[in-house]
Design a protein around this motif. Structure first.
Motif, PDB file in Angstrom:
ATOM      1  N   VAL A  25      35.629  40.647  31.592  1.00 11.94           N
ATOM      2  CA  VAL A  25      35.561  39.200  32.341  1.00 11.94           C
ATOM      3  C   VAL A  25      36.436  39.450  33.819  1.00 11.94           C
ATOM      4  O   VAL A  25      37.527  39.556  33.778  1.00 11.94           O
ATOM      5  CB  VAL A  25      35.774  37.928  31.802  1.00 11.94           C
ATOM      6  N   ILE A  26      35.790  39.270  34.797  1.00 10.61           N
ATOM      7  CA  ILE A  26      36.604  39.200  36.126  1.00 10.61           C
ATOM      8  C   ILE A  26      36.438  37.802  36.453  1.00 10.61           C
ATOM      9  O   ILE A  26      35.267  36.978  36.664  1.00 10.61           O
ATOM     10  CB  ILE A  26      35.782  39.992  37.115  1.00 10.61           C
ATOM     11  N   ALA A  27      37.619  37.075  36.666  1.00 12.09           N
ATOM     12  CA  ALA A  27      37.832  35.861  37.070  1.00 12.09           C
ATOM     13  C   ALA A  27      38.114  35.574  38.671  1.00 12.09           C
ATOM     14  O   ALA A  27      39.280  36.202  38.978  1.00 12.09           O
ATOM     15  CB  ALA A  27      38.435  34.728  36.105  1.00 12.09           C
ATOM     16  N   ASN A  45      40.314  40.140  30.303  1.00 11.65           N
ATOM     17  CA  ASN A  45      40.095  39.465  31.501  1.00 11.65           C
ATOM     18  C   ASN A  45      40.767  40.056  32.519  1.00 11.65           C
ATOM     19  O   ASN A  45      42.015  40.229  32.396  1.00 11.65           O
ATOM     20  CB  ASN A  45      40.455  37.873  31.283  1.00 11.65           C
ATOM     21  N   MET A  46      40.280  40.192  33.700  1.00  8.54           N
ATOM     22  CA  MET A  46      40.999  40.619  35.069  1.00  8.54           C
ATOM     23  C   MET A  46      40.689  39.318  35.991  1.00  8.54           C
ATOM     24  O   MET A  46      39.982  39.268  36.628  1.00  8.54           O
ATOM     25  CB  MET A  46      40.303  41.898  35.523  1.00  8.54           C
ATOM     26  N   MET A  58      34.298  43.853  42.591  1.00  6.07           N
ATOM     27  CA  MET A  58      35.029  44.581  41.456  1.00  6.07           C
ATOM     28  C   MET A  58      34.225  44.613  40.034  1.00  6.07           C
ATOM     29  O   MET A  58      34.365  45.835  39.249  1.00  6.07           O
ATOM     30  CB  MET A  58      36.323  43.763  41.101  1.00  6.07           C
ATOM     31  N   GLY A  59      33.463  43.658  40.008  1.00  6.01           N
ATOM     32  CA  GLY A  59      32.570  43.411  38.749  1.00  6.01           C
ATOM     33  C   GLY A  59      31.404  44.490  38.996  1.00  6.01           C
ATOM     34  O   GLY A  59      31.089  45.319  37.955  1.00  6.01           O
ATOM     35  N   VAL A  71      29.557  43.254  31.868  1.00  6.93           N
ATOM     36  CA  VAL A  71      30.683  42.621  32.639  1.00  6.93           C
ATOM     37  C   VAL A  71      30.086  41.411  33.353  1.00  6.93           C
ATOM     38  O   VAL A  71      28.912  40.982  33.649  1.00  6.93           O
ATOM     39  CB  VAL A  71      30.626  43.687  33.932  1.00  6.93           C
ATOM     40  N   LEU A  72      31.058  40.360  33.143  1.00  6.21           N
ATOM     41  CA  LEU A  72      30.672  38.993  33.511  1.00  6.21           C
ATOM     42  C   LEU A  72      31.677  38.453  34.474  1.00  6.21           C
ATOM     43  O   LEU A  72      33.044  38.592  34.560  1.00  6.21           O
ATOM     44  CB  LEU A  72      30.927  37.924  32.300  1.00  6.21           C
ATOM     45  N   VAL A  73      31.164  38.172  35.893  1.00  2.27           N
ATOM     46  CA  VAL A  73      32.085  37.839  37.039  1.00  2.27           C
ATOM     47  C   VAL A  73      31.914  36.347  36.991  1.00  2.27           C
ATOM     48  O   VAL A  73      30.917  35.707  36.676  1.00  2.27           O
ATOM     49  CB  VAL A  73      31.613  38.294  38.210  1.00  2.27           C
TER      50      VAL A  73
END
Ligand SMILES: Cc1ncc(C[n+]2csc(CCOP(=O)(O)OP(=O)(O)O)c2C)c(N)n1
Length: 204
Positions: A25-27, A45-46, A58-59, A71-73
């Motif tokens: 997960v990219i937040a 999580n990033m 990034m995602g 991968v979830l942004v």
């Protein structure tokens, strides 16, 4: 006002419930960061603390480097508006393991709720007044599976699509403007990067 009825925190929590090692997960910065962390701080999580415009790129890189992972942004409309070009790059690559959710409150929430360009406006007779349609932009870039979600009845399908549907999946979710508590992940970027890499690769 968008008349949005969906609330971002319970939505993000529902999306991330049961997240396992397969989900990266990219937040995005600001409110998305706090939403994702409230759902549970995870090493995979990033959160991007101040990196406005960075999450989709990034995602995408992560999705291409880790084709066996999902991968979830999760980010905001202000952030997405800052990096629209990254949608064209996603389209050019067509990663089937990438999903992007934009929590669209039509505001730069984190900096005081200034209206973003997704907000309805009144700029004269040549302006439709509708505000920028991010899903339409994504489609125009070549992301065929792009849509806007407004209704609670569409949330179960949204959850499935974000977690499992072959991508690239792009969803704008119209959410209410709310004043919510900060729920912060660790603040040291090097530490966040190291723990993410350790969890994913077995080394920092
Ligand atoms: C390059 C850059 N410009 C401005 C900021 C300041 N900033 C931090 S959060 C934010 C608003 C983000 O808005 P949005 O992505 O819509 O998130 P929301 O908090 O509304 O969910 C801004 C402008 C920044 N961090 N980086």
């Amino acid at each position: 006002m968008s008349g949005a009825t969906l609330q971002r925190r319970p939505l993000v929590k529902q999306i991330l419930v049961g997240a396992d090692d397969n989900l990266l997960v990219i937040a995005g910065l600001g409110s998305s960061n706090w939403d994702v962390t409230e759902a549970g701080d995870r090493t995979l999580n990033m959160p991007l603390w101040g990196g406005m415009g960075a999450p989709v790129g990034m995602g995408l890189g992560l999705a291409l480097a880790q084709p066996a992972k999902r991968v979830l942004v999760i980010t905001g409309d202000g952030d997405m508006l800052m990096s629209l070009g990254s949608l064209a790059t996603v389209a050019a690559q067509q990663p089937d393991n990438l999903a992007i959710m934009v929590l669209d409150n039509e505001k730069f929430g984190e900096t005081g709720n200034q209206a973003t360009h997704t907000s309805p406006r009144n700029n004269g007779p040549t302006d439709s007044g509708a505000g920028t349609d991010l899903a339409l932009i994504a489609k125009g870039c070549g992301i065929a599976d792009a849509a806007t979600v407004r209704e609670a009845s569409d949330v179960p399908q949204l959850l499935r699509h974000l977690r499992t549907k072959p991508g690239p999946v792009f969803r704008v979710v119209k959410v209410m403007v709310e004043k919510l508590e900060f729920v912060m992940p660790p603040q040291d970027g090097a530490h966040l990067k190291d723990r993410f890499r350790q969890a994913l690769l077995g080394h920092p």
